[in-house]
Design an enzyme around this catalytic site. Structure first.
Site, mmCIF file in Angstrom:
data_model
loop_
_atom_site.group_PDB
_atom_site.id
_atom_site.type_symbol
_atom_site.label_atom_id
_atom_site.label_comp_id
_atom_site.label_asym_id
_atom_site.label_seq_id
_atom_site.Cartn_x
_atom_site.Cartn_y
_atom_site.Cartn_z
ATOM 1 N N SER A 160 -65.779 -38.505 47.742
ATOM 2 C CA SER A 160 -65.183 -36.815 46.688
ATOM 3 C C SER A 160 -66.838 -36.103 47.520
ATOM 4 O O SER A 160 -66.617 -36.037 48.407
ATOM 5 C CB SER A 160 -65.552 -37.045 45.103
ATOM 6 O OG SER A 160 -65.261 -35.615 44.615
ATOM 7 N N ASP A 206 -53.422 -38.454 44.807
ATOM 8 C CA ASP A 206 -55.986 -37.737 44.389
ATOM 9 C C ASP A 206 -54.940 -36.487 43.542
ATOM 10 O O ASP A 206 -54.566 -35.371 44.545
ATOM 11 C CB ASP A 206 -56.327 -37.795 45.692
ATOM 12 C CG ASP A 206 -57.702 -37.587 45.025
ATOM 13 O OD1 ASP A 206 -58.593 -36.113 43.873
ATOM 14 O OD2 ASP A 206 -58.786 -37.252 46.246
ATOM 15 N N HIS A 238 -57.976 -40.912 43.578
ATOM 16 C CA HIS A 238 -59.422 -40.002 43.793
ATOM 17 C C HIS A 238 -60.567 -40.588 44.016
ATOM 18 O O HIS A 238 -61.172 -40.895 44.289
ATOM 19 C CB HIS A 238 -59.704 -38.356 42.849
ATOM 20 C CG HIS A 238 -60.771 -38.029 43.208
ATOM 21 N ND1 HIS A 238 -61.214 -37.804 44.293
ATOM 22 C CD2 HIS A 238 -62.240 -38.296 42.268
ATOM 23 C CE1 HIS A 238 -62.142 -36.783 44.704
ATOM 24 N NE2 HIS A 238 -63.182 -37.441 43.952
#
Length: 289
Positions: A160, A206, A238
């Site tokens: 991320s 995601d 994600h």
């Protein structure tokens, strides 16, 4: 006298035989002194445990500067020489526990790995990039495993905002050998200045860092002349890279081996790379590397 005369010939033949047998292996080792471990197979790069036994050491935040402490995972044997090293950052609001599974898995393939905590759980990707570099500097200059590391062979990964941070680290330190942003997030979309071999890993489903606005623009903005690849996980969210994931591990290991260790034995897994499957939605690259 006859036996005496034959002996030089016998010695010459023995020397020639030894040269013929040994030269290929010696030449191969000389061509790449950074190969670590046996020749890879699909089973070996997909296995939860690689060929190296590993140990770990905790790095308290109070003992370092520039990042929030972490955990080092390293091969216990140094019989094959020093190892490349990789720093891994978690994402927004997360701790190193979210990427901890990668530590022993990558280390067992022949790397020194540090998973880090950030100074704040809310640090930006740019800050996380700085912290990844600070962690690598600590590894190579001050850590208890520094003598096990080849400081010229370093890389960065992250999930991320940590993945966005790995791009920032590559931009700031072109001497890195490889980066792997995992479901990366960064408001900067243009990475044309990056010159570090990059494997961008995105997740098809995601909704936090959609591939259409993060991973794909990251990949396409990287120079066309760069060794780069884009791997999109099929029907993945994600959080897919935050728990043991064979696909993430297989291609991350192969990328790091290929570019940090210059080990072309691993190119078979990333060039031309996988086709669509239940695990992989898409793969593209600038292969041949």
């Amino acid at each position: 006298m006859r036996g005496f005369r034959r002996r030089p010939l016998q010695i010459l033949l023995a020397t020639l035989f030894a040269t013929a047998v040994l030269t290929p292996a010696t030449s191969q080792a000389a061509a790449n002194p950074y190969e670590r471990g046996p020749a890879p197979t699909t089973a070996s790069v997909e296995a939860p445990q690689g060929p190296f036994a590993t140990a770990r050491v905790t790095v308290p935040a109070s003992a370092v500067r520039g990042f929030g402490g972490g955990t080092i995972y390293y091969p216990t044997s140094t019989s094959e020489g020093t190892f490349g090293a990789v720093a891994i950052s978690p994402g927004f609001t997360a701790t190193q526990s979210s990427v901890a599974w990668l530590g022993p898995r990558l280390a067992s393939q022949g790397f020194v790995i540090i998973t880090i905590d950030t100074l704040s759980r809310y640090d930006s990707p740019a800050s996380r990039g700085d912290q990844l570099l600070a962690a690598l500097d600590y590894l190579t200059t001050s850590s208890s495993v520094r003598t096990r590391i080849d400081a010229s062979r370093l890389g960065a990964m992250g999930h991320s905002m940590g993945g966005g941070g790995s791009l920032e680290a590559a931009k700031d330190r072109p001497a890195l050998q490889a980066i792997v942003p995992l479901a990366g997030y960064n408001t900067t979309k243009n990475w044309s200045q990056v010159s570090v071999p990059t494997l961008v890993v995105g997740a098809e489903s995601d909704t936090i860092a959609p591939v259409s606005s993060h991973s794909e623009p990251f990949y396409t903005s990287l120079p066309a002349t760069l060794d780069k690849a884009y791997l999109e996980l099929n029907n993945a969210s994600h959080s897919a890279p935050t728990s043991p994931n064979t696909t993430v591990a297989k291609y991350s290991i192969s990328w790091l081996k290929r570019f940090i260790d210059n080990d072309t034995r691993y190119e078979q897994f990333i060039c031309p790379g996988p086709g669509p499957s239940t695990a992989v939605e898409e793969y593209r690259s600038t292969c041949p590397f």
